[in-house]
Design a protein around this motif. Structure first.
Motif, PDB file in Angstrom:
ATOM      1  N   SER A   1       0.845   6.730   6.134  1.00 47.87           N
ATOM      2  CA  SER A   1       0.798   8.477   6.318  1.00 47.87           C
ATOM      3  C   SER A   1       1.470   8.932   5.139  1.00 47.87           C
ATOM      4  O   SER A   1       1.582  10.110   4.837  1.00 47.87           O
ATOM      5  N   ASN A   2       2.508   7.993   4.392  1.00 43.81           N
ATOM      6  CA  ASN A   2       3.161   8.338   3.172  1.00 43.81           C
ATOM      7  C   ASN A   2       2.308   8.669   1.958  1.00 43.81           C
ATOM      8  O   ASN A   2       1.147   8.384   2.062  1.00 43.81           O
ATOM      9  N   ASP A   3       2.966   9.645   1.168  1.00 43.82           N
ATOM     10  CA  ASP A   3       2.226   9.799  -0.192  1.00 43.82           C
ATOM     11  C   ASP A   3       2.144   8.579  -0.927  1.00 43.82           C
ATOM     12  O   ASP A   3       1.226   8.597  -1.844  1.00 43.82           O
ATOM     13  N   ALA A   4       3.235   7.906  -1.000  1.00 42.04           N
ATOM     14  CA  ALA A   4       3.318   6.710  -1.826  1.00 42.04           C
ATOM     15  C   ALA A   4       3.560   5.604  -0.943  1.00 42.04           C
ATOM     16  O   ALA A   4       4.655   5.559  -0.299  1.00 42.04           O
ATOM     17  N   VAL A   5       2.758   4.677  -0.802  1.00 42.91           N
ATOM     18  CA  VAL A   5       2.677   3.567   0.156  1.00 42.91           C
ATOM     19  C   VAL A   5       3.090   2.203  -0.604  1.00 42.91           C
ATOM     20  O   VAL A   5       2.446   1.966  -1.347  1.00 42.91           O
ATOM     21  N   VAL A   6       4.367   1.948  -0.170  1.00 38.18           N
ATOM     22  CA  VAL A   6       4.833   0.554  -0.841  1.00 38.18           C
ATOM     23  C   VAL A   6       4.765  -0.437   0.224  1.00 38.18           C
ATOM     24  O   VAL A   6       5.931  -0.393   1.053  1.00 38.18           O
ATOM     25  N   LEU A   7       3.779  -1.447   0.111  1.00 36.30           N
ATOM     26  CA  LEU A   7       3.745  -2.445   1.526  1.00 36.30           C
ATOM     27  C   LEU A   7       4.678  -3.597   1.174  1.00 36.30           C
ATOM     28  O   LEU A   7       4.364  -4.389   0.291  1.00 36.30           O
ATOM     29  N   HIS A   8       5.594  -3.781   1.485  1.00 36.00           N
ATOM     30  CA  HIS A   8       6.685  -4.643   1.368  1.00 36.00           C
ATOM     31  C   HIS A   8       7.703  -4.619   2.845  1.00 36.00           C
ATOM     32  O   HIS A   8       8.199  -3.601   3.183  1.00 36.00           O
ATOM     33  N   SER A   9       7.944  -5.823   3.282  1.00 30.29           N
ATOM     34  CA  SER A   9       8.818  -5.704   4.660  1.00 30.29           C
ATOM     35  C   SER A   9      10.319  -5.007   4.318  1.00 30.29           C
ATOM     36  O   SER A   9      10.842  -4.799   5.457  1.00 30.29           O
ATOM     37  N   GLN A  10      10.688  -5.099   3.239  1.00 26.79           N
ATOM     38  CA  GLN A  10      12.035  -4.486   2.872  1.00 26.79           C
ATOM     39  C   GLN A  10      11.952  -3.012   2.767  1.00 26.79           C
ATOM     40  O   GLN A  10      12.848  -2.351   2.714  1.00 26.79           O
ATOM     41  N   VAL A  11      10.612  -2.492   2.767  1.00 22.31           N
ATOM     42  CA  VAL A  11      10.570  -0.963   2.625  1.00 22.31           C
ATOM     43  C   VAL A  11      10.161  -0.463   4.275  1.00 22.31           C
ATOM     44  O   VAL A  11       9.351  -0.838   4.975  1.00 22.31           O
ATOM     45  N   SER A  12      11.190   0.369   4.455  1.00 24.25           N
ATOM     46  CA  SER A  12      10.987   0.930   5.920  1.00 24.25           C
ATOM     47  C   SER A  12       9.771   1.948   6.114  1.00 24.25           C
ATOM     48  O   SER A  12       9.065   2.378   4.904  1.00 24.25           O
ATOM     49  N   LYS A  13       9.056   2.164   7.020  1.00 23.47           N
ATOM     50  CA  LYS A  13       8.058   2.968   7.125  1.00 23.47           C
ATOM     51  C   LYS A  13       8.123   4.401   6.588  1.00 23.47           C
ATOM     52  O   LYS A  13       7.212   4.715   5.847  1.00 23.47           O
TER      53      LYS A  13
END
Length: 177
Positions: free
Chosen positions: A93-105
Motif C-alpha cells: 500500500s506504500n507509494d514506494a515499496v521496498v521489499l526487504h526483511s529489514q524494511v518495515s511495513k
C-alpha cells in the motif's frame, strides 16, 4: 503494488529520447530513490535484529549505477490519500515499496514541503538513516540530490530525475551487475 523500475528500462527510455519516452520519464516525478536490494540471508525472510548494510550505494555522479540497480519514484500513487506525504516501506500500500526483511511495513515518510522533501522515520524497527545518521521518529530532515537514505540494510541514493536521465542518456550501455 508499485514495483521498482529497473535502471535498464530508464536507460533505454533516456537513450531513445522520443517525445513519448520523455513523457514517461516526466511522469516518474522530479525525484527518485536509486539503489539495489541486498540479498536476504539464506534467501529466506528473517526477523533478526542485527543491522547489515549494503556497502555500495550508487554515487550522485552516476558511478555505481549498474544493470542490477532499481529506481523508486518519489511520487504519490493516489494523490487523494495522505496528501503531501510519500509513504515508503515493505507493504504494497506504500507509494514506494521496498521489499526487504529489514524494511518495515511502513518504514519512512517523505513530506512534500514548499522548501523540498523532508525524510522522517515512521517508527521503523531497523531505523531510517540519512547520510549515515539515524533519524529520530518525528524529526524530519531535508533530502537533497546525492543524499544516501538507509532503510535498515537497504541503502538508496536520492537522484533528481533530470540529472539521472542526462547521465543515462550519455552512456551507451550500463555496466553489468
Amino acid at each position: 503494488m508499485t514495483q521498482p523500475i529497473p535502471l535498464t528500462r530508464l536507460h533505454a527510455l533516456a537513450r531513445r529520447n522520443s517525445a513519448a519516452d520523455q513523457e514517461v520519464l516526466r511522469e516518474l516525478g522530479e525525484w527518485l530513490l536509486v539503489g539495489r536490494i541486498p540479498p536476504e540471508e539464506d534467501g529466506q525472510w528473517s526477523f533478526r535484529t542485527e543491522f547489515r548494510s549494503n556497502p555500495f550505494p550508487p554515487a550522485p555522479d552516476g558511478s555505481g549505477l549498474t544493470a542490477d540497480v532499481s529506481c523508486w519514484p518519489l511520487r504519490k500513487r493516489d494523490p487523494r490519500a495522505f496528501q503531501n506525504v510519500i509513504l515508503v516501506g515493505r507493504a504494497g500500500s506504500n507509494d514506494a515499496v521496498v521489499l526487504h526483511s529489514q524494511v518495515s511495513k511502513l518504514h519512512a515518510r517523505i513530506k512534500v514541503a514548499p522548501e523540498g522533501f523532508l525524510l522522517e522515520d515512521a517508527g521503523s524497527s531497523n531505523g531510517t538513516f540519512l547520510n549515515g545518521s539515524r533519524l529520530k521518529s518525528g524529526s524530519p530532515a531535508p533530502l537533497v540530490h546525492g543524499a544516501t537514505v538507509g532503510l535498515g540494510a537497504v541503502l538508496l541514493t536520492v537522484f533528481q530525475r533530470e540529472q539521472l536521465v542526462k547521465w543515462l542518456a550519455a552512456r551507451p550501455s550500463l555496466a553489468p551487475a
